[in-house]
Scaffold this active site. Structure first.
Site, mmCIF file in Angstrom:
data_model
loop_
_atom_site.group_PDB
_atom_site.id
_atom_site.type_symbol
_atom_site.label_atom_id
_atom_site.label_comp_id
_atom_site.label_asym_id
_atom_site.label_seq_id
_atom_site.Cartn_x
_atom_site.Cartn_y
_atom_site.Cartn_z
ATOM 1 C CE LYS A 5 -1.746 1.721 4.022
ATOM 2 N NZ LYS A 5 -1.515 3.168 4.188
ATOM 3 C CG ASN A 6 2.498 2.731 3.555
ATOM 4 O OD1 ASN A 6 1.314 3.028 3.365
ATOM 5 N ND2 ASN A 6 3.030 2.610 4.760
ATOM 6 C CB CYS B 181 -4.225 12.191 12.108
ATOM 7 S SG CYS B 181 -3.533 10.567 11.921
ATOM 8 N NE ARG C 216 0.547 10.427 10.479
ATOM 9 C CZ ARG C 216 0.234 9.278 9.872
ATOM 10 N NH1 ARG C 216 -0.834 8.618 10.221
ATOM 11 N NH2 ARG C 216 0.984 8.809 8.911
ATOM 12 C CG ASP D 49 3.066 1.607 9.386
ATOM 13 O OD1 ASP D 49 2.691 2.434 10.233
ATOM 14 O OD2 ASP D 49 3.168 1.888 8.170
ATOM 15 N NE ARG E 263 -6.888 4.295 5.732
ATOM 16 C CZ ARG E 263 -5.950 4.794 6.496
ATOM 17 N NH1 ARG E 263 -6.130 4.930 7.783
ATOM 18 N NH2 ARG E 263 -4.801 5.181 5.979
HETATM 19 C C1 UD1 Z 1 4.312 6.985 6.243
HETATM 20 C C2 UD1 Z 1 3.447 5.755 6.069
HETATM 21 C C3 UD1 Z 1 2.903 5.297 7.418
HETATM 22 C C4 UD1 Z 1 4.044 5.097 8.399
HETATM 23 C C5 UD1 Z 1 4.938 6.335 8.475
HETATM 24 C C6 UD1 Z 1 6.178 6.137 9.331
HETATM 25 C C7 UD1 Z 1 2.527 6.032 3.847
HETATM 26 C C8 UD1 Z 1 1.354 6.294 2.992
HETATM 27 N N1 UD1 Z 1 2.362 6.089 5.167
HETATM 28 O O1 UD1 Z 1 3.483 8.019 6.759
HETATM 29 O O2 UD1 Z 1 2.183 4.078 7.222
HETATM 30 O O3 UD1 Z 1 3.509 4.864 9.688
HETATM 31 O O4 UD1 Z 1 5.382 6.692 7.146
HETATM 32 O O5 UD1 Z 1 6.910 5.052 8.861
HETATM 33 O O6 UD1 Z 1 3.608 5.743 3.358
HETATM 34 N N2 UD1 Z 1 6.372 14.766 10.528
HETATM 35 C C9 UD1 Z 1 6.540 16.096 10.841
HETATM 36 N N3 UD1 Z 1 6.381 17.019 9.837
HETATM 37 C C10 UD1 Z 1 6.070 16.655 8.558
HETATM 38 C C11 UD1 Z 1 5.919 15.297 8.255
HETATM 39 C C12 UD1 Z 1 6.093 14.366 9.270
HETATM 40 O O7 UD1 Z 1 6.815 16.462 11.988
HETATM 41 O O8 UD1 Z 1 5.941 17.542 7.708
HETATM 42 C C13 UD1 Z 1 6.541 13.774 11.606
HETATM 43 C C14 UD1 Z 1 5.287 12.927 11.837
HETATM 44 O O9 UD1 Z 1 4.369 13.582 12.684
HETATM 45 C C15 UD1 Z 1 5.885 11.686 12.450
HETATM 46 C C16 UD1 Z 1 7.220 11.550 11.736
HETATM 47 O O10 UD1 Z 1 7.514 12.828 11.196
HETATM 48 O O11 UD1 Z 1 6.115 11.876 13.816
HETATM 49 C C17 UD1 Z 1 7.241 10.529 10.619
HETATM 50 O O12 UD1 Z 1 6.156 10.767 9.755
HETATM 51 P P1 UD1 Z 1 6.234 10.428 8.195
HETATM 52 O O13 UD1 Z 1 7.415 9.569 7.952
HETATM 53 O O14 UD1 Z 1 6.098 11.682 7.428
HETATM 54 O O15 UD1 Z 1 4.920 9.555 8.000
HETATM 55 P P2 UD1 Z 1 3.974 9.534 6.742
HETATM 56 O O16 UD1 Z 1 4.748 9.771 5.496
HETATM 57 O O17 UD1 Z 1 2.773 10.357 7.011
#
Ligand code: UD1
Length: 426
Positions: free
Chosen positions: A22-23, A118, A123, A308, A400
């Site tokens: 999925k990811n 969320c 996030r 995850d 999902r």
């Molecule tokens: C992706 C995965 C999700 C997984 C996560 C961490 C997809 C579709 N989803 O989510 O399943 O749990 O990686 O492996 O691929 N953060 C910030 N600022 C930002 C962006 C992120 O502070 O602009 C923080 C988030 O709150 C979190 C951390 O960074 O604490 C990691 O998040 P991120 O790696 O961005 O997760 P996703 O890409 O949303």
């Protein structure tokens, strides 16, 4: 609303086919925005998140044709007709934020809703926004929307992420692929899903170096073409079934997946007394003791232990001999499965971002409620070994991210069924 009812106590034996990730599929689908030619993706899992993203892409003018039998998705953005990702789409699925970079890169403008609240913490998307600013986009936040403009196109630049983010790395990598000049992403995420996206972008004509490291260099191109690409195996789905095999006993072979993307399971499984061995693209999991033993894990960005799979490992610990500690460093509020597991007799104490799990001899079936995607599957896993029946409600969370979960588990001997509300009333 549908429920899953599980009768615990069955050993699992046999083969489980692993779906496309999925990811990996979601960002690959978004890459279709970067070209006016068709992008054909194979091994795309039939999941609610994929359907939701298809709807959003269609809203933007990208046609989407999914062949559910061949798992082939053909996306074609000959002409982008809208540059707005409305709240109703982004709210359903956070990954919709990924359209921001590609839209600005191709169209010079984008309006994307902020994801909002969320279930697993706040996030934020600040890293996505700051990165695009570095590439020269002007960004305003207005009425819950991100408005990004780069009328003369994006320009490559060095971008250092202050925190490792999968989504921000993907968003910026796609945007930089159509920017003028060179972008260097440092402290970039190294997840296999990012490597998969990068390899597809390279087939589309992008020039990218350093995939799989924390320093990714992208030399922007004026034009990217269409291509055909197969999505990598879902390492989280594979990990989930590995835990199912470890908890129930028996011997399960996960077909068509990559052990190299599951290395973080080796140590905790070894401690627990479970063999995990690969041969080609098969990974076989077999419990070697009557009872699992406790282990500790801490979630970290790849190649560390994935957040995850945290909830699933917690289920595993609930029935282990001795205790184990789980520390969650990626997301806040990601222990929502704890009170539900406790309803089944689990002994778990949470202190901030750590959870101490003391194994019990037996869990007991109970009605429980899913709160997010991975939390919900941890309850299914607990139900597989619990005495009596467990019913898990709110399973739309599972739809999902898990393709045919009930079918796949049933095939290896689990007793579980999906019930519609009406059947249950009858
Ligand atoms: C992706 C995965 C999700 C997984 C996560 C961490 C997809 C579709 N989803 O989510 O399943 O749990 O990686 O492996 O691929 N953060 C910030 N600022 C930002 C962006 C992120 O502070 O602009 C923080 C988030 O709150 C979190 C951390 O960074 O604490 C990691 O998040 P991120 O790696 O961005 O997760 P996703 O890409 O949303």
């Amino acid at each position: 609303m549908d429920k899953i009812r599980i009768t615990g106590g069955q050993q699992l034996n046999g083969d489980i086919e692993i779906s496309g990730a999925k990811n990996a599929a979601l960002p690959l689908m978004v890459a279709a925005i970067l070209t006016d030619q068709p992008l054909v993706l194979n091994r795309v899992p039939e999941l609610q998140d994929v359907l939701s993203l298809n709807e959003l892409l269609e809203e933007l003018g990208v046609s989407a044709k999914y062949d559910g039998v061949a798992k082939k998705l053909t996306l074609h953005g000959a002409k982008i007709t809208s540059t707005e990702a409305p709240y109703e789409f982004v709210r359903k699925m956070r990954a919709s934020i990924l359209v921001l970079g590609p839209l600005v890169a191709r169209m010079g403008v984008a309006k994307v809703s902020l994801p909002g609240g969320c279930a697993i913490g706040t996030r934020p998307v600040d890293l996505h926004i700051e990165g695009l600013k570095r590439l020269g986009a002007e960004i305003e936040l207005n009425e819950g929307y991100i408005l990004a403009k780069a009328p003369n196109g994006l320009v490559g630049a060095p971008i250092h992420f202050t925190k490792v983010s999968v989504g921000a790395t993907e968003n910026l990598m796609m945007a930089a692929a159509l920017a003028k000049g060179t972008t260097v992403l440092t402290n970039a995420a190294r997840e296999p899903e990012i490597v998969d996206l990068g390899e597809c972008l390279i087939k589309m004509g992008a020039e990218i170096e350093g995939l799989g490291t924390d320093r990714i260099t992208i030399h922007g191109k004026q034009y990217l073409r269409g291509t055909e690409h197969s999505v990598i195996a879902d390492r989280i789905e594979a990990g989930t079934f590995a835990v199912a095999a470890a908890m129930t006993g028996g011997k399960v072979t996960l077909k068509h997946c990559e052990m190299q993307h599951l290395e973080y399971l080796t140590q905790p499984f070894h401690k627990a007394g479970v063999d995990i061995l690969s041969s080609g693209t098969d990974v076989t999991v077999e419990r070697k003791r009557d009872r699992l033993r406790g282990f500790d894990i801490m979630t970290e960005p790849y190649p560390g232990f994935p957040t995850d799979l945290q909830a699933q490992m917690m289920s595993m610990l609930t029935i282990a001999e001795g205790a184990g500690m789980i520390t969650e460093t990626i997301f806040e509020n990601r222990f929502m499965h704890v009170p539900e597991l406790a309803r089944m007799g689990a002994d778990i104490t949470v202190h901030g971002s750590s959870a101490l799990v003391r194994g019990v001899a037996k869990l007991k079936g109970a009605p429980v409620m899913a709160t997010d995607l991975r939390a919900s599957v941890s309850l299914i896993l607990a139900g597989l070994v619990a005495e009596g029946q467990t019913s898990v409600s709110r399973i739309y969370h599972l739809d999902r991210g898990y393709e045919d979960l009930v079918g796949k588990l049933t095939k290896v001997g689990a007793k579980l069924e999906r019930m519609h509300d009406k059947e249950e009333a009858a």
